[in-house]
Motif scaffolding. Structure first.
Motif, PDB file in Angstrom:
ATOM      1  N   GLY A   1      -8.006   4.041  -2.045  1.00  0.00           N
ATOM      2  CA  GLY A   1      -8.878   4.598  -1.027  1.00  0.00           C
ATOM      3  C   GLY A   1      -8.310   5.915  -0.516  1.00  0.00           C
ATOM      4  N   SER A   2      -8.932   6.460   0.535  1.00  0.00           N
ATOM      5  CA  SER A   2      -8.483   7.753   1.055  1.00  0.00           C
ATOM      6  C   SER A   2      -8.569   7.766   2.564  1.00  0.00           C
ATOM      7  CB  SER A   2      -9.330   8.890   0.473  1.00  0.00           C
ATOM      8  OG  SER A   2     -10.689   8.729   0.844  1.00  0.00           O
ATOM      9  N   ILE A   3      -7.798   8.685   3.157  1.00  0.00           N
ATOM     10  CA  ILE A   3      -7.799   8.896   4.600  1.00  0.00           C
ATOM     11  C   ILE A   3      -7.962  10.407   4.836  1.00  0.00           C
ATOM     12  CG2 ILE A   3      -6.476   8.704   6.726  1.00  0.00           C
ATOM     13  CD1 ILE A   3      -5.035   6.341   5.590  1.00  0.00           C
ATOM     14  N   ALA A   4      -8.856  10.783   5.753  1.00  0.00           N
ATOM     15  CA  ALA A   4      -9.099  12.210   6.038  1.00  0.00           C
ATOM     16  C   ALA A   4      -7.859  12.851   6.633  1.00  0.00           C
ATOM     17  CB  ALA A   4     -10.273  12.365   6.980  1.00  0.00           C
ATOM     18  N   VAL A   5      -7.586  14.063   6.197  1.00  0.00           N
ATOM     19  CA  VAL A   5      -6.459  14.834   6.713  1.00  0.00           C
ATOM     20  C   VAL A   5      -6.993  15.811   7.772  1.00  0.00           C
ATOM     21  CG1 VAL A   5      -4.642  16.477   6.147  1.00  0.00           C
ATOM     22  CG2 VAL A   5      -5.193  14.606   4.550  1.00  0.00           C
TER      23      VAL A   5
ATOM     24  N   ALA B   1      -3.168   0.386  -3.725  1.00  0.00           N
ATOM     25  CA  ALA B   1      -2.661  -0.935  -3.324  1.00  0.00           C
ATOM     26  C   ALA B   1      -2.356  -1.769  -4.561  1.00  0.00           C
ATOM     27  CB  ALA B   1      -3.664  -1.649  -2.435  1.00  0.00           C
ATOM     28  N   SER B   2      -1.362  -2.627  -4.448  1.00  0.00           N
ATOM     29  CA  SER B   2      -1.012  -3.552  -5.536  1.00  0.00           C
ATOM     30  C   SER B   2      -0.523  -4.854  -4.932  1.00  0.00           C
ATOM     31  CB  SER B   2       0.065  -2.941  -6.446  1.00  0.00           C
ATOM     32  OG  SER B   2       1.261  -2.721  -5.713  1.00  0.00           O
TER      33      SER B   2
ATOM     34  N   VAL C   1       0.857  -1.191   0.000  1.00  0.00           N
ATOM     35  CA  VAL C   1       0.000   0.000   0.000  1.00  0.00           C
ATOM     36  C   VAL C   1       0.891   1.238   0.000  1.00  0.00           C
ATOM     37  CG1 VAL C   1      -1.776   1.293   1.230  1.00  0.00           C
ATOM     38  CG2 VAL C   1      -1.824  -1.217   1.235  1.00  0.00           C
ATOM     39  N   ASN C   2       0.592   2.190  -0.881  1.00  0.00           N
ATOM     40  CA  ASN C   2       1.335   3.436  -0.967  1.00  0.00           C
ATOM     41  C   ASN C   2       0.391   4.607  -0.698  1.00  0.00           C
ATOM     42  OD1 ASN C   2       3.821   4.913  -1.706  1.00  0.00           O
ATOM     43  ND2 ASN C   2       2.520   5.710  -3.352  1.00  0.00           N
ATOM     44  N   LEU C   3       0.767   5.478   0.246  1.00  0.00           N
ATOM     45  CA  LEU C   3      -0.081   6.599   0.671  1.00  0.00           C
ATOM     46  C   LEU C   3       0.561   7.918   0.256  1.00  0.00           C
ATOM     47  CD1 LEU C   3      -2.550   7.613   2.321  1.00  0.00           C
ATOM     48  CD2 LEU C   3      -1.046   7.596   4.326  1.00  0.00           C
ATOM     49  N   THR C   4      -0.276   8.814  -0.271  1.00  0.00           N
ATOM     50  CA  THR C   4       0.184  10.141  -0.676  1.00  0.00           C
ATOM     51  C   THR C   4      -0.643  11.205   0.035  1.00  0.00           C
ATOM     52  OG1 THR C   4       0.804   9.306  -2.856  1.00  0.00           O
ATOM     53  CG2 THR C   4       0.582  11.692  -2.613  1.00  0.00           C
TER      54      THR C   4
ATOM     55  N   ASN D   1      -3.188 -12.998   2.106  1.00  0.00           N
ATOM     56  CA  ASN D   1      -2.087 -12.240   2.685  1.00  0.00           C
ATOM     57  C   ASN D   1      -2.581 -10.810   2.932  1.00  0.00           C
ATOM     58  OD1 ASN D   1       0.034 -14.307   2.330  1.00  0.00           O
ATOM     59  ND2 ASN D   1      -0.360 -13.941   0.150  1.00  0.00           N
ATOM     60  N   THR D   2      -2.260 -10.240   4.097  1.00  0.00           N
ATOM     61  CA  THR D   2      -2.704  -8.875   4.408  1.00  0.00           C
ATOM     62  C   THR D   2      -1.518  -7.930   4.343  1.00  0.00           C
ATOM     63  OG1 THR D   2      -2.410  -9.308   6.768  1.00  0.00           O
ATOM     64  CG2 THR D   2      -4.610  -9.635   5.851  1.00  0.00           C
ATOM     65  N   SER D   3      -1.836  -6.699   3.986  1.00  0.00           N
ATOM     66  CA  SER D   3      -0.796  -5.703   3.788  1.00  0.00           C
ATOM     67  C   SER D   3      -0.130  -5.328   5.104  1.00  0.00           C
ATOM     68  CB  SER D   3      -1.389  -4.453   3.141  1.00  0.00           C
ATOM     69  OG  SER D   3      -2.381  -3.889   3.997  1.00  0.00           O
TER      70      SER D   3
END
Length: 534
Positions: free
Chosen positions: A378-382, A363-364, A341-344, A405-407
């Motif tokens: 997906g997204s996460i509130a800032v 995610a990949s 998972v990569n978050l920006t 398998n989980t991230s």
């Protein structure tokens, strides 16, 4: 039977005015005719064998003394005489004398004795009817009393009659003939099989002789075979035996080869990108036709694809054309690599309480992989509810793949939240302007943070003054307003929505310049230039 006949009557010779008697060879018999013996066998049956044995004798015919000692018809004393068969007439046969030589003893001249010269057996032919005779001649030869040659012949004539005679049938010398016939079609291995035989003969077989039948064939191994009946397998009535005889046949088989995997357990569990090589082996049963194809080989399993799979071994074929059953190796390729998972985060800084876009994640599932089981983004509130440096991450286990398998926790992205600081207010000027103030006075440093943020807004250790020697100052603005204060202090006026930090300068700073730095607890710093006067 012994028959005696005298050979050669004594001969009278003159030697030195005296009379000398010659030595003779005789066949002793009761009948003597003209110096030879006659032997009458009478009538014999046709085909009946008839033989007689005769005795041979050297008989001294007189003496040879005085002037007659060199008589040439007398065997010399102390020598030996050879005994032989000279001739045999038609219709008879005779054996050689049993004695080949006779020693002439001392005193032979004076004696009247005789010397045995052995025996001979005469056999007559009786296969044809009629009257027959045959003469056999024998000889004694040696040295005479004058050292010359002495030869004495004796003969016997045999007479016989053969009655009525019918010729016997010719003897059967023809061997029986055996015929052996093998199956024309191939026979199955290890199955009973026979070849047929029969025998024929030009004359016939003895009563009770079996002249046909079957013999078992060897079917224990595959291939071309030969069955042989040995010479003498059967005999005819005359005792003639058959020659060896053979026939050819072939043995086939219907048992297919067997193919197995050497390293295919159940279950066979593999991991993606794992190198795994299967080995297969093919065998044909003992005594079979043998393999016409390879006996072993390898297959590399493709482990780049998640999930169940199977590979099939090659079909094996034997020399009889039988093919093996299809053999599979089933396996499962598992994915053990978790999704990534990569978050920006959005680019800040953001003002306190400001509404900003959410942080975005993607995610990949690393390739090769089983694939994601859910959403790939997906997204996460800032949050901007407080000031300062902030970090965000997607927690571990937020994403899973088909292999369950989980991230892991994602990367951490950061942003900052700051006060809505619009700058220092009058009487202070910001920028490149130097605010001229009397050293030791108190300067009101006013600013707004868009609301009451409390009095704990200044970072520890601030404000600070960084003094230095003044150089040329192009832009100076005197401070119009100062306050009396015993020391520095911070206050907030809700009416004006302003913070007022009363900054007490030091008289000792007179004649110098300096930079006032205020660092807030949101991490931002704000500066103002000052010139300190006396």
């Amino acid at each position: 039977m012994t028959i005696a006949a005298a050979f050669v009557a004594g001969a009278m010779m003159l030697a030195g005015g005296g009379i000398a008697y010659a030595d003779t060879l005789v066949v002793e018999d009761e009948l003597m005719v003209g110096g030879s013996s006659n032997l009458q066998l009478g009538t014999v049956a046709c085909g009946e064998p008839r033989s007689v044995t005769v005795d041979l004798v050297i008989e001294r015919g007189g003496n040879a003394t005085g002037g007659n000692a060199g008589n040439n018809t007398v065997f010399k004393e102390g020598t030996s005489a050879a005994i032989s068969k000279v001739s045999v007439g038609a219709g008879a046969s005779a054996s050689d004398p049993t004695v080949s030589s006779v020693a002439i003893p001392a005193g032979w001249y004076a004696t009247g004795d005789s010397l045995s010269a052995g025996q001979s057996t005469i056999t007559v032919t009786t296969s044809t009817a009629g009257q027959f005779s045959s003469t056999v001649v024998y000889r004694a030869s040696g040295t005479n009393a004058k050292d010359g040659e002495r030869v004495a012949d004796g003969s016997v004539t045999v007479r016989w009659t053969v009655g009525s005679c019918t010729a016997p049938p010719p003897a059967d010398t023809v061997a029986p003939v055996v015929t052996l016939e093998c199956p024309s079609e191939p026979v199955l291995r290890n199955e009973p099989a026979t070849a047929s035989w029969s025998a024929t003969d030009n004359v016939g077989f003895a009563s009770g002789t079996v002249t046909s039948g079957t013999v078992s064939l060897d079917t224990s191994t595959y291939g071309a075979k030969t069955k042989t009946l040995a010479a003498g397998f059967i005999a005819d009535a005359a005792g003639n035996t058959s020659a060896a005889v053979s026939c050819n046949y072939s043995v086939t088989e219907q048992d297919p080869p067997v193919v197995t995997f050497a390293n295919c357990p159940d279950p066979l569990e593999l991991v993606m990108e794992q190198e795994y090589v299967l080995t297969w082996n093919a065998t044909d049963e003992e005594g079979g036709s043998g393999l016409a194809t390879d006996a072993t080989g390898t297959i590399t399993i493709d482990t780049d694809v998640y999930g169940p799979g199977s590979v099939t071994a090659p079909i094996a074929r034997d020399n009889a054309g039988n093919e093996s059953a299809q053999v599979k190796c089933e396996y499962f390729v598992d994915d053990v690599t978790p999704p990534v998972v990569n978050l920006t985060c959005p680019v800040g800084p953001f003002l306190l309480g400001e509404t900003v876009p959410d942080a975005q994640w993607t995610a990949s599932d690393p390739s090769p992989g089983s694939g994601l089981a859910g959403a790939d983004s997906g997204s996460i509130a800032v949050s901007t509810s407080s000031v300062g440096a902030k970090t965000l991450s997607v927690p571990a286990g937020a994403v899973s793949d088909i292999a369950e398998n989980t991230s892991l926790e994602s990367n951490v992205c950061s942003y900052s939240v700051v006060y809505d600081f619009t700058g220092f207010l009058r009487p202070v000027d910001m920028g490149t302007t130097f605010n001229s103030v009397k050293a030791g006075s108190a300067v009101p440093m006013k600013f707004s943070l868009d609301g009451d943020q409390g009095l704990g807004i200044i970072a520890a250790g601030f404000p600070k003054i960084n003094r230095y020697t003044c150089g040329p100052i192009p832009n100076v603005d005197p401070i119009e307003e100062t306050v009396n204060a015993g020391g520095s202090s911070l206050s907030y006026d809700p009416v004006t929505d302003q913070y007022n930090y009363v900054w007490k300068t030091d008289k000792g700073w007179a004649g110098s310049c300096g930079t006032f730095t205020l660092k807030l607890d949101d991490g931002t710093t704000h500066t103002v230039n000052f010139q300190f006067k006396k």
